[in-house]
Design a protein around this motif. Structure first.
Motif, PDB file in Angstrom:
ATOM      1  N   LEU A   1       0.824  -1.206   0.000  1.00  0.00           N
ATOM      2  CA  LEU A   1       0.000   0.000   0.000  1.00  0.00           C
ATOM      3  C   LEU A   1       0.860   1.259   0.000  1.00  0.00           C
ATOM      4  CD1 LEU A   1      -2.853  -0.929   2.510  1.00  0.00           C
ATOM      5  CD2 LEU A   1      -3.083  -0.499   0.068  1.00  0.00           C
ATOM      6  N   VAL A   2       1.913   1.236   0.795  1.00  0.00           N
ATOM      7  CA  VAL A   2       2.827   2.379   0.838  1.00  0.00           C
ATOM      8  C   VAL A   2       3.435   2.626  -0.537  1.00  0.00           C
ATOM      9  CG1 VAL A   2       5.035   3.201   1.766  1.00  0.00           C
ATOM     10  CG2 VAL A   2       3.347   2.155   3.293  1.00  0.00           C
ATOM     11  N   VAL A   3       3.920   1.544  -1.165  1.00  0.00           N
ATOM     12  CA  VAL A   3       4.545   1.668  -2.487  1.00  0.00           C
ATOM     13  C   VAL A   3       3.532   2.175  -3.511  1.00  0.00           C
ATOM     14  CG1 VAL A   3       5.607   0.382  -4.379  1.00  0.00           C
ATOM     15  CG2 VAL A   3       6.288  -0.083  -2.018  1.00  0.00           C
ATOM     16  N   SER A   4       2.317   1.623  -3.500  1.00  0.00           N
ATOM     17  CA  SER A   4       1.318   2.029  -4.489  1.00  0.00           C
ATOM     18  C   SER A   4       0.929   3.495  -4.318  1.00  0.00           C
ATOM     19  CB  SER A   4       0.080   1.135  -4.386  1.00  0.00           C
ATOM     20  OG  SER A   4      -0.559   1.289  -3.124  1.00  0.00           O
ATOM     21  N   ILE A   5       0.850   3.965  -3.077  1.00  0.00           N
ATOM     22  CA  ILE A   5       0.524   5.379  -2.838  1.00  0.00           C
ATOM     23  C   ILE A   5       1.619   6.287  -3.369  1.00  0.00           C
ATOM     24  CG2 ILE A   5       0.222   7.115  -1.031  1.00  0.00           C
ATOM     25  CD1 ILE A   5      -1.212   4.936   0.624  1.00  0.00           C
ATOM     26  N   LEU A   6       2.871   5.914  -3.090  1.00  0.00           N
ATOM     27  CA  LEU A   6       3.997   6.732  -3.561  1.00  0.00           C
ATOM     28  C   LEU A   6       4.043   6.785  -5.086  1.00  0.00           C
ATOM     29  CD1 LEU A   6       6.839   5.546  -1.129  1.00  0.00           C
ATOM     30  CD2 LEU A   6       5.517   7.651  -0.987  1.00  0.00           C
ATOM     31  N   ILE A   7       3.920   5.620  -5.719  1.00  0.00           N
ATOM     32  CA  ILE A   7       4.011   5.556  -7.179  1.00  0.00           C
ATOM     33  C   ILE A   7       2.826   6.274  -7.824  1.00  0.00           C
ATOM     34  CG2 ILE A   7       4.142   4.023  -9.164  1.00  0.00           C
ATOM     35  CD1 ILE A   7       6.628   4.030  -7.329  1.00  0.00           C
ATOM     36  N   ALA A   8       1.623   6.031  -7.321  1.00  0.00           N
ATOM     37  CA  ALA A   8       0.433   6.648  -7.904  1.00  0.00           C
ATOM     38  C   ALA A   8       0.496   8.175  -7.811  1.00  0.00           C
ATOM     39  CB  ALA A   8      -0.819   6.129  -7.201  1.00  0.00           C
ATOM     40  N   TYR A   9       1.009   8.691  -6.707  1.00  0.00           N
ATOM     41  CA  TYR A   9       1.086  10.146  -6.547  1.00  0.00           C
ATOM     42  C   TYR A   9       2.039  10.753  -7.566  1.00  0.00           C
ATOM     43  CZ  TYR A   9       1.974  14.704  -4.464  1.00  0.00           C
ATOM     44  OH  TYR A   9       2.116  16.059  -4.262  1.00  0.00           O
ATOM     45  N   LEU A  10       3.189  10.107  -7.757  1.00  0.00           N
ATOM     46  CA  LEU A  10       4.167  10.635  -8.708  1.00  0.00           C
ATOM     47  C   LEU A  10       3.639  10.564 -10.139  1.00  0.00           C
ATOM     48  CD1 LEU A  10       7.488   9.163  -7.258  1.00  0.00           C
ATOM     49  CD2 LEU A  10       6.669  11.512  -7.111  1.00  0.00           C
ATOM     50  N   VAL A  11       2.937   9.477 -10.468  1.00  0.00           N
ATOM     51  CA  VAL A  11       2.393   9.335 -11.820  1.00  0.00           C
ATOM     52  C   VAL A  11       1.296  10.366 -12.070  1.00  0.00           C
ATOM     53  CG1 VAL A  11       1.118   7.798 -13.356  1.00  0.00           C
ATOM     54  CG2 VAL A  11       3.023   6.895 -12.007  1.00  0.00           C
ATOM     55  N   LYS A  12       0.401  10.541 -11.107  1.00  0.00           N
ATOM     56  CA  LYS A  12      -0.717  11.464 -11.284  1.00  0.00           C
ATOM     57  C   LYS A  12      -0.270  12.922 -11.354  1.00  0.00           C
ATOM     58  CE  LYS A  12      -4.239   8.538  -9.129  1.00  0.00           C
ATOM     59  NZ  LYS A  12      -5.174   8.368  -7.986  1.00  0.00           N
ATOM     60  N   THR A  13       0.817  13.240 -10.670  1.00  0.00           N
ATOM     61  CA  THR A  13       1.292  14.627 -10.673  1.00  0.00           C
ATOM     62  C   THR A  13       2.312  14.887 -11.775  1.00  0.00           C
ATOM     63  OG1 THR A  13       2.973  14.040  -9.006  1.00  0.00           O
ATOM     64  CG2 THR A  13       0.868  14.944  -8.210  1.00  0.00           C
ATOM     65  N   GLY A  14       2.541  13.906 -12.655  1.00  0.00           N
ATOM     66  CA  GLY A  14       3.455  14.095 -13.771  1.00  0.00           C
ATOM     67  C   GLY A  14       4.917  14.130 -13.391  1.00  0.00           C
ATOM     68  N   ASN A  15       5.289  13.455 -12.304  1.00  0.00           N
ATOM     69  CA  ASN A  15       6.684  13.425 -11.842  1.00  0.00           C
ATOM     70  C   ASN A  15       7.297  12.037 -12.039  1.00  0.00           C
ATOM     71  OD1 ASN A  15       7.163  16.173 -10.490  1.00  0.00           O
ATOM     72  ND2 ASN A  15       5.246  15.499  -9.528  1.00  0.00           N
TER      73      ASN A  15
ATOM     74  N   PRO B   1      16.379  14.268  -5.381  1.00  0.00           N
ATOM     75  CA  PRO B   1      16.292  12.804  -5.485  1.00  0.00           C
ATOM     76  C   PRO B   1      16.650  12.081  -4.196  1.00  0.00           C
ATOM     77  CG  PRO B   1      17.433  13.731  -7.376  1.00  0.00           C
ATOM     78  CD  PRO B   1      17.269  14.844  -6.399  1.00  0.00           C
ATOM     79  N   LEU B   2      17.650  12.587  -3.465  1.00  0.00           N
ATOM     80  CA  LEU B   2      18.069  11.903  -2.238  1.00  0.00           C
ATOM     81  C   LEU B   2      16.948  11.905  -1.205  1.00  0.00           C
ATOM     82  CD1 LEU B   2      20.428  10.464  -0.924  1.00  0.00           C
ATOM     83  CD2 LEU B   2      21.186  12.662   0.012  1.00  0.00           C
ATOM     84  N   ALA B   3      16.227  13.011  -1.120  1.00  0.00           N
ATOM     85  CA  ALA B   3      15.112  13.085  -0.174  1.00  0.00           C
ATOM     86  C   ALA B   3      13.991  12.128  -0.582  1.00  0.00           C
ATOM     87  CB  ALA B   3      14.587  14.516  -0.102  1.00  0.00           C
ATOM     88  N   LEU B   4      13.733  12.001  -1.885  1.00  0.00           N
ATOM     89  CA  LEU B   4      12.717  11.065  -2.365  1.00  0.00           C
ATOM     90  C   LEU B   4      13.083   9.629  -2.001  1.00  0.00           C
ATOM     91  CD1 LEU B   4      12.047  12.576  -5.906  1.00  0.00           C
ATOM     92  CD2 LEU B   4      10.397  12.461  -4.029  1.00  0.00           C
ATOM     93  N   ALA B   5      14.353   9.284  -2.220  1.00  0.00           N
ATOM     94  CA  ALA B   5      14.811   7.939  -1.871  1.00  0.00           C
ATOM     95  C   ALA B   5      14.689   7.700  -0.371  1.00  0.00           C
ATOM     96  CB  ALA B   5      16.257   7.742  -2.326  1.00  0.00           C
ATOM     97  N   ALA B   6      14.980   8.735   0.433  1.00  0.00           N
ATOM     98  CA  ALA B   6      14.897   8.589   1.885  1.00  0.00           C
ATOM     99  C   ALA B   6      13.464   8.365   2.340  1.00  0.00           C
ATOM    100  CB  ALA B   6      15.485   9.828   2.564  1.00  0.00           C
ATOM    101  N   VAL B   7      12.508   9.086   1.749  1.00  0.00           N
ATOM    102  CA  VAL B   7      11.098   8.908   2.113  1.00  0.00           C
ATOM    103  C   VAL B   7      10.655   7.482   1.819  1.00  0.00           C
ATOM    104  CG1 VAL B   7       8.744   9.560   1.502  1.00  0.00           C
ATOM    105  CG2 VAL B   7      10.457  11.327   1.858  1.00  0.00           C
ATOM    106  N   ALA B   8      10.975   6.985   0.626  1.00  0.00           N
ATOM    107  CA  ALA B   8      10.591   5.615   0.261  1.00  0.00           C
ATOM    108  C   ALA B   8      11.296   4.591   1.146  1.00  0.00           C
ATOM    109  CB  ALA B   8      10.917   5.359  -1.206  1.00  0.00           C
ATOM    110  N   PHE B   9      12.576   4.815   1.423  1.00  0.00           N
ATOM    111  CA  PHE B   9      13.354   3.882   2.245  1.00  0.00           C
ATOM    112  C   PHE B   9      12.790   3.786   3.656  1.00  0.00           C
ATOM    113  CE2 PHE B   9      16.800   3.155   5.301  1.00  0.00           C
ATOM    114  CZ  PHE B   9      17.273   1.937   4.852  1.00  0.00           C
ATOM    115  N   LEU B  10      12.490   4.925   4.261  1.00  0.00           N
ATOM    116  CA  LEU B  10      11.976   4.926   5.628  1.00  0.00           C
ATOM    117  C   LEU B  10      10.569   4.341   5.700  1.00  0.00           C
ATOM    118  CD1 LEU B  10      13.243   8.430   6.824  1.00  0.00           C
ATOM    119  CD2 LEU B  10      14.159   6.183   7.453  1.00  0.00           C
ATOM    120  N   ALA B  11       9.733   4.663   4.701  1.00  0.00           N
ATOM    121  CA  ALA B  11       8.355   4.181   4.712  1.00  0.00           C
ATOM    122  C   ALA B  11       8.295   2.661   4.576  1.00  0.00           C
ATOM    123  CB  ALA B  11       7.555   4.844   3.601  1.00  0.00           C
ATOM    124  N   VAL B  12       9.102   2.105   3.680  1.00  0.00           N
ATOM    125  CA  VAL B  12       9.084   0.658   3.442  1.00  0.00           C
ATOM    126  C   VAL B  12      10.007  -0.074   4.421  1.00  0.00           C
ATOM    127  CG1 VAL B  12       9.504  -1.163   1.733  1.00  0.00           C
ATOM    128  CG2 VAL B  12       8.532   1.023   1.021  1.00  0.00           C
ATOM    129  N   GLY B  13      11.109   0.577   4.809  1.00  0.00           N
ATOM    130  CA  GLY B  13      12.086  -0.072   5.677  1.00  0.00           C
ATOM    131  C   GLY B  13      11.529  -0.460   7.030  1.00  0.00           C
TER     132      GLY B  13
END
Length: 287
Positions: free
Chosen positions: A18-32, A114-126
């Motif tokens: 769910l965490v991964v899908s929320i992160l990916i869906a937000y980036l896709v919907k906002t054109g990022n 990019p480093l902050a984006l990786a950190a958010v994903a790492f902490l959320a899933v980690g």
């Protein structure tokens, strides 16, 4: 053990999915879409960390003497139960706000780089990955030697969780997440109660607590009365409740001491949130 570990892998895996899908869906919907690479990098690093943590636990325990190994396993079992209990209650309380919270963090990370984006994903899933690795390790290490059922159950649960997460992301599956996490949370508390009791059984074998030979229940002796059918009945009983063939009095007391109050608190309806008090309207200044 197969059913218990399947449940752990399913619930914990679906939270991460769910965490991964929320992160990916937000980036896709906002054109990022260009930000997907650092996010996937953070997710991959979190998965590697969880796997490495599980391997390190196995390697460390294998080098220990018997009593030290039982002490190590007993302490980690109790810690794992504490983490899972906290997670179950936290998810029950904050699941409805997860999407808004993650999207808010991701929006802020987009401005940083990019480093902050990786950190958010790492902490959320980690966090989910480390909890899952610890709980699965304690469950697998407490299983009968040579059995592949605990590992098989864990992988099946994770595989189903990944499939459900993908279907939720694609919009092809609609499930009541509140009801799902309530039912699986209650079932996971039953599994955790067995791990909690088993942890104290390990501490008895490490001679931290007495009473190792003070047996309260012998499930294997009871199921032996049913002949061949008793074998699979005992397997199901031990796999679901996560108990040993011989249950000591301390193990039984700690199992009940965890299961009863935690289950009552979990199933109790949360108190409705009080509406925010309306601000008093100031009188208009006299002209």
């Amino acid at each position: 053990m197969l059913l218990g570990n399947f449940l752990i892998g399913l619930r914990e895996g679906l939270e991460a999915a769910l965490v991964v899908s929320i992160l990916i869906a937000y980036l896709v919907k906002t054109g990022n879409r260009r930000a997907l690479l650092p996010v996937w990098t953070g997710i991959g690093a979190a998965v590697v960390l969880a796997c490495a943590f599980g391997i390190a636990l196995s390697a460390a325990s294998s080098e220990m003497q018997f009593k030290t190994q039982e002490l190590f396993g007993g302490i980690l079992s109790i810690i794992a139960v504490g983490l899972v209990t906290w997670m179950v209650f936290w998810m029950r309380k904050t699941a409805r706000f997860m999407k808004a919270e993650l999207e808010g963090r991701l929006e802020g990370a987009l401005d940083v780089g990019p480093l902050a984006l990786a950190a958010v994903a790492f902490l959320a899933v980690g966090r989910e990955g480390l909890e899952t690795a610890l709980f699965l390790w304690t469950n697998i290490s407490n299983s009968s030697g040579g059995s592949t059922q605990p590992i098989t159950g864990a992988f099946l649960g994770l595989a189903v969780a990944v499939a459900l997460g993908y279907l939720l992301y694609r919009g092809g599956l609609k499930i009541n997440l509140k009801r799902f996490f309530t039912w699986t949370g209650a079932a996971l508390i039953v599994v955790a109660a067995g791990v909690f009791g088993y942890g104290f059984h390990d501490l008895q074998e490490a001679e931290v607590f007495p009473g190792l030979h003070s047996v309260a229940l012998e499930p294997h002796a009871f199921f032996a009365k049913f002949g061949d059918a008793g074998d699979w009945m005992q397997t199901v009983f031990q796999g679901v409740l996560n108990v040993t063939p011989q249950i000591t009095w301390l193990q039984l007391v700690m199992w009940a001491a965890y299961l009863v109050p935690v289950m009552v608190l979990f199933l109790r309806s949360p108190s409705p949130s009080k509406p925010a008090p309306a601000k008093a309207t100031e009188p208009a200044p006299s002209s």
